[in-house]
Design an enzyme around this catalytic site. Structure first.
Site, short mmCIF file in Angstrom:
data_model
loop_
_atom_site.label_atom_id
_atom_site.label_comp_id
_atom_site.label_asym_id
_atom_site.label_seq_id
_atom_site.Cartn_x
_atom_site.Cartn_y
_atom_site.Cartn_z
N ARG A 78 0.88 -1.18 0.00
CA ARG A 78 0.00 0.00 0.00
C ARG A 78 0.91 1.22 0.00
NH1 ARG A 78 -2.77 2.95 4.46
NH2 ARG A 78 -4.70 3.90 3.66
N ASN A 155 -6.88 8.22 2.74
CA ASN A 155 -6.50 7.64 4.01
C ASN A 155 -7.30 8.26 5.16
OD1 ASN A 155 -4.48 5.98 5.63
ND2 ASN A 155 -4.17 8.01 6.53
N GLU A 156 -7.91 7.43 5.99
CA GLU A 156 -8.58 7.85 7.23
C GLU A 156 -9.33 9.17 7.05
OE1 GLU A 156 -5.45 7.79 10.13
OE2 GLU A 156 -4.99 5.69 9.74
N HIS A 222 -8.57 0.35 10.07
CA HIS A 222 -7.23 0.43 10.62
C HIS A 222 -7.30 0.05 12.10
CE1 HIS A 222 -5.84 3.47 7.30
NE2 HIS A 222 -6.29 2.31 6.82
N TYR A 224 -5.62 -0.14 15.59
CA TYR A 224 -4.62 0.27 16.57
C TYR A 224 -5.24 0.10 17.96
CZ TYR A 224 -1.93 1.90 12.58
OH TYR A 224 -1.22 1.96 11.41
N GLU A 251 -4.38 -1.07 7.81
CA GLU A 251 -3.23 -0.74 8.64
C GLU A 251 -3.41 -1.41 10.00
OE1 GLU A 251 -2.38 3.35 9.34
OE2 GLU A 251 -2.52 3.94 7.23
#
Length: 456
Positions: A78, A155-156, A222, A224, A251
């Site tokens: 990516r 992204n995000e 993603h 986390y 991610e």
């Protein structure tokens, strides 16, 4: 991800999943397609992403990174790009070169615009509509590459403010891309800095999927600090699976300033359920998250502990990645492991005798060995009946010790090692398998011990 994610807490909401009927996927010009919640390559073979993120827009000189991550077994990369709104714009010529680097190294390219990161909360972040402007402006680099490229719109594309607009904005962005002639599989990131703690993407994904006239959209979460338990991970990903919607972990890391993600469950659950993932990130992190580098200073011979885990550990890239069939045959990685982890020692695994009825078996294998250290992998397989838990034991014969393990609750008493299942991998159907791994030390010789498996 760029520097830091905003700290967010996990928010659990009780919802009832509705059942939606989705139309057939469109067959774009020899490109990837989506059907039944799975991603298929241009040859019609299922493709599961196993790769990493690479910060190309901030480190454009690091073009050797493509070959390096391929040599370590990845099948996807990516690539961070910029529309020019927050960082230096990646031109159509540069994107063409990136795509060629991917193709030369037999990697599938997921291209993403990073300038949208944290819109509504991050100063300077751009809208998804602005990101679409960028994609249409470089369409010349994308057209004809549908078999090798997936377009990750932004992204995000929301922080933790005004994120309820995500559904409408994402649906509109997809429609604009299709109207503009983009036929690729499209990937969309979740809001809340990609972690979707408010479940906006999870709960409105069917609406977004149906907004794509090609029915060729993949969702990306993603993981986390929000995803720090096995239950949160399996519940989130499982809801997409149950509705036949394609989901990937775009991610994730082994640690983060907003909490400690459960990377072991991410790896084991995605492997068991055929879900793709892309770890963050190859190298070049800063701003306090340098620990997310997989390689020190982009050097493949200096993998960090995170890099070792993701490439060489249980359910990692070397063990699970399969090259896209659009590149022809699918040979195993030919490059030797980095010099910091010499080539695995060939050692025949030991297996407990298969049980006559229920019960379980265990196979112990040395998957990597270097002076003074080694990596082991143990695979547990249920017998002819389902089991609800397992315990594996072995006794080292030559003073070996275990210093680190994953996918198990492991204890040692002298030379005897006892490894028990954790909450997410104890229940196995008849004939089903799971695995766990560990890092150990040795001196003199490192024989493979006999192992026993007891089911509960």
């Amino acid at each position: 991800m760029r520097r830091l994610f905003a700290g967010v807490g996990a928010l659990l909401l009780a919802t009832v999943a509705a059942v939606f009927a989705f139309g057939p996927s469109a067959h774009a010009a020899a490109g990837f397609t989506v059907s039944g919640g799975k991603l298929y390559d241009a040859n019609g073979n299922e493709f599961i992403m196993r790769g990493v993120n690479h910060a190309h827009t901030w480190y454009p000189q690091q073009t050797s990174s493509f070959a390096n991550v391929k040599a370590l077994g990845a099948n996807t990369v990516r690539v961070v790009l910029s529309s020019g709104d927050r960082w230096t714009r990646n031109s159509a010529a540069d994107v063409t070169n990136v795509i060629q680097l991917c193709k030369t190294n037999r990697l599938i390219c997921v291209l993403e615009v990073h300038d949208t990161t944290g819109y509504g909360e991050q100063s300077g972040a751009i809208t998804l509509d602005r990101a679409v402007d960028y994609w249409l402006s470089i369409a010349s680099a994308l057209n004809g590459q549908e078999a090798y490229v997936i377009v990750n719109i932004g992204n995000e594309p929301y922080g933790n403010q005004n994120y309820t607009s995500w559904t409408t904005d994402t649906a509109n962005a997809i429609r604009r891309l299709r109207t503009g002639g983009i036929q690729h599989t499209i990937m969309v990131d979740a809001p809340n800095w990609g972690q979707d703690w408010a479940f906006t993407m999870r709960d409105t994904a069917p609406t977004v999927f149906n907004a794509d006239p090609a029915r060729n959209t993949v969702f990306s979460v993603h993981m986390y600090g929000v995803f720090d338990t096995a239950a949160e991970i399996s519940d989130y990903l499982g809801r997409f699976r149950s509705r036949g919607l394609p989901i990937v972990v775009g991610e994730f890391g082994h640690n983060h300033s907003d909490g400690n993600p459960d990377e072991e469950t991410i790896l084991s659950y995605t492997q068991a359920n055929g879900i793709g993932w892309l770890g963050w990130s190859w190298s070049g992190n800063s701003g306090g998250v340098e620990y997310l580098d997989m390689a020190t200073n982009f050097n493949p011979n200096q993998l960090t502990s995170w890099g070792q885990r993701l490439f060489n550990g249980t359910n990692g890239i070397r063990q699970t990645a399969r090259e896209a069939t659009v590149f022809g045959s699918t040979p195993p990685p030919t490059s030797p492991p980095p010099t910091t982890t010499p080539s695995p020692t060939t050692a025949p695994p030991t297996t407990t005798p298969p049980p006559a009825g229920g019960g379980c078996t265990a196979t112990y294998a040395i998957t990597g060995q270097w002076q003074g250290g080694f990596q082991g992998d143990v695979r547990v397989t249920a017998g002819s009946a389902a089991i609800s838990g397992w315990t594996v034991r072995w006794t080292f014969a030559n003073g070996q010790t275990v210093s680190q393990s994953w996918g198990t609750n492991l204890t040692s008493s002298g030379a005897t090692v006892t490894a028990r299942n954790v909450d997410y991998n104890g229940r196995l159907g008849a004939g089903a398998s799971t695995s766990f791994g560990f890092i150990g030390s040795w001196t003199g010789t490192n024989p493979v011990p006999a192992v026993t498996c007891t089911a509960s």
